[in-house]
Design a protein around this motif. Structure first.
Motif, mmCIF file in Angstrom:
data_model
loop_
_atom_site.group_PDB
_atom_site.id
_atom_site.type_symbol
_atom_site.label_atom_id
_atom_site.label_comp_id
_atom_site.label_asym_id
_atom_site.label_seq_id
_atom_site.Cartn_x
_atom_site.Cartn_y
_atom_site.Cartn_z
ATOM 1 N N HIS A 183 1.392 11.753 16.899
ATOM 2 C CA HIS A 183 0.278 10.820 16.801
ATOM 3 C C HIS A 183 -0.016 10.373 15.367
ATOM 4 O O HIS A 183 -0.482 9.247 15.167
ATOM 5 N N THR A 184 0.249 11.208 14.396
ATOM 6 C CA THR A 184 -0.053 10.827 13.011
ATOM 7 C C THR A 184 0.743 9.590 12.611
ATOM 8 O O THR A 184 0.180 8.573 12.210
ATOM 9 N N LEU A 185 2.053 9.655 12.721
ATOM 10 C CA LEU A 185 2.880 8.496 12.372
ATOM 11 C C LEU A 185 2.634 7.346 13.345
ATOM 12 O O LEU A 185 2.536 6.190 12.934
ATOM 13 N N GLY A 186 2.519 7.635 14.622
ATOM 14 C CA GLY A 186 2.310 6.581 15.617
ATOM 15 C C GLY A 186 1.062 5.774 15.338
ATOM 16 O O GLY A 186 1.079 4.537 15.365
ATOM 17 N N SER A 187 -0.016 6.447 15.048
ATOM 18 C CA SER A 187 -1.272 5.769 14.771
ATOM 19 C C SER A 187 -1.202 4.951 13.481
ATOM 20 O O SER A 187 -1.657 3.805 13.435
ATOM 21 N N LEU A 188 -0.626 5.536 12.446
ATOM 22 C CA LEU A 188 -0.539 4.840 11.159
ATOM 23 C C LEU A 188 0.328 3.584 11.240
ATOM 24 O O LEU A 188 -0.085 2.515 10.795
ATOM 25 N N THR A 243 1.279 1.895 13.849
ATOM 26 C CA THR A 243 0.696 0.922 14.770
ATOM 27 C C THR A 243 -0.416 0.150 14.073
ATOM 28 O O THR A 243 -0.506 -1.078 14.187
ATOM 29 N N TYR A 244 -1.265 0.846 13.335
ATOM 30 C CA TYR A 244 -2.343 0.195 12.597
ATOM 31 C C TYR A 244 -1.792 -0.866 11.647
ATOM 32 O O TYR A 244 -2.305 -1.988 11.580
ATOM 33 N N VAL A 245 -0.749 -0.512 10.903
ATOM 34 C CA VAL A 245 -0.170 -1.442 9.936
ATOM 35 C C VAL A 245 0.456 -2.639 10.651
ATOM 36 O O VAL A 245 0.199 -3.792 10.295
ATOM 37 N N LEU A 246 1.278 -2.372 11.655
ATOM 38 C CA LEU A 246 1.974 -3.457 12.344
ATOM 39 C C LEU A 246 1.014 -4.399 13.069
ATOM 40 O O LEU A 246 1.244 -5.611 13.107
ATOM 41 N N GLU A 247 -0.060 -3.862 13.626
ATOM 42 C CA GLU A 247 -1.037 -4.706 14.314
ATOM 43 C C GLU A 247 -1.756 -5.648 13.358
ATOM 44 O O GLU A 247 -2.277 -6.681 13.785
ATOM 45 N N PHE A 271 9.283 -4.784 11.469
ATOM 46 C CA PHE A 271 9.238 -3.326 11.408
ATOM 47 C C PHE A 271 9.488 -2.829 9.981
ATOM 48 O O PHE A 271 8.745 -1.981 9.471
ATOM 49 N N LYS A 272 10.504 -3.372 9.315
ATOM 50 C CA LYS A 272 10.791 -2.973 7.927
ATOM 51 C C LYS A 272 9.609 -3.280 7.012
ATOM 52 O O LYS A 272 9.254 -2.471 6.156
ATOM 53 N N HIS A 273 9.005 -4.451 7.206
ATOM 54 C CA HIS A 273 7.834 -4.810 6.411
ATOM 55 C C HIS A 273 6.701 -3.810 6.654
ATOM 56 O O HIS A 273 6.003 -3.399 5.716
ATOM 57 N N GLY A 274 6.519 -3.410 7.903
ATOM 58 C CA GLY A 274 5.497 -2.426 8.235
ATOM 59 C C GLY A 274 5.728 -1.089 7.561
ATOM 60 O O GLY A 274 4.798 -0.473 7.024
ATOM 61 N N ILE A 275 6.965 -0.641 7.564
ATOM 62 C CA ILE A 275 7.308 0.631 6.908
ATOM 63 C C ILE A 275 7.062 0.525 5.403
ATOM 64 O O ILE A 275 6.530 1.460 4.783
ATOM 65 N N GLN A 276 7.423 -0.606 4.807
ATOM 66 C CA GLN A 276 7.191 -0.793 3.369
ATOM 67 C C GLN A 276 5.690 -0.774 3.043
ATOM 68 O O GLN A 276 5.278 -0.152 2.056
ATOM 69 N N GLU A 277 4.881 -1.442 3.865
ATOM 70 C CA GLU A 277 3.433 -1.460 3.637
ATOM 71 C C GLU A 277 2.825 -0.069 3.821
ATOM 72 O O GLU A 277 1.961 0.347 3.048
ATOM 73 N N LEU A 278 3.286 0.652 4.833
ATOM 74 C CA LEU A 278 2.798 2.013 5.048
ATOM 75 C C LEU A 278 3.161 2.901 3.868
ATOM 76 O O LEU A 278 2.342 3.705 3.407
ATOM 77 N N ASN A 279 4.356 2.743 3.345
ATOM 78 C CA ASN A 279 4.793 3.509 2.185
ATOM 79 C C ASN A 279 3.899 3.225 0.978
ATOM 80 O O ASN A 279 3.495 4.148 0.260
ATOM 81 N N LYS A 280 3.544 1.954 0.764
ATOM 82 C CA LYS A 280 2.637 1.592 -0.332
ATOM 83 C C LYS A 280 1.277 2.263 -0.151
ATOM 84 O O LYS A 280 0.694 2.789 -1.108
ATOM 85 N N MET A 281 0.761 2.223 1.079
ATOM 86 C CA MET A 281 -0.538 2.832 1.353
ATOM 87 C C MET A 281 -0.508 4.330 1.074
ATOM 88 O O MET A 281 -1.422 4.880 0.448
#
Length: 105
Positions: free
Chosen positions: A26-31, A33-37, A73-83
């Motif tokens: 749930h930790t990764l799933g929630s994070l 999902t929040y970014v991609l949405e 998806f790649k953009h989402g992972i990059q944004e999550l990494n920045k956060m």
């Protein structure tokens, strides 16, 4: 580790995919999902853990025409990494400030 799975009902699509993450929950799933949405390119995003005994997290992503699932998806992972890097940096600064304050007291 993530694997890519196409929708079995409609076949391969550049607009709709399910990513399967082993040993994630749930930790990764929630994070993610929040970014991609938050992206205007995203049409739908949700995750599920089908059963507690199954050690997999499924992330479903649908994007709007003119985009590809992989790019969004790649953009989402990059944004999550920045956060997460920002959180890490802020946490380290707070620890340093606390240690400085307690050592001078």
């Amino acid at each position: 580790m993530a694997e890519l799975q196409d929708d079995e009902d409609i076949g391969p699509s550049e607009l709709d995919r399910t990513f399967i993450f082993e040993d994630e929950g749930h930790t990764l799933g929630s994070l993610i999902t929040y970014v991609l949405e938050s992206f205007p390119e995203t049409d739908f995003c949700a995750y599920s853990i089908r059963h507690p005994s199954e050690n997999k997290m499924y992330l479903r992503l649908k994007v709007k025409e003119g985009n590809t699932v992989e790019d969004v998806f790649k953009h989402g992972i990059q944004e999550l990494n920045k956060m997460l890097n920002h959180v890490k940096k802020t946490f380290k600064k707070s620890i340093s400030a606390y240690e400085e304050n307690t050592s001078t007291a």
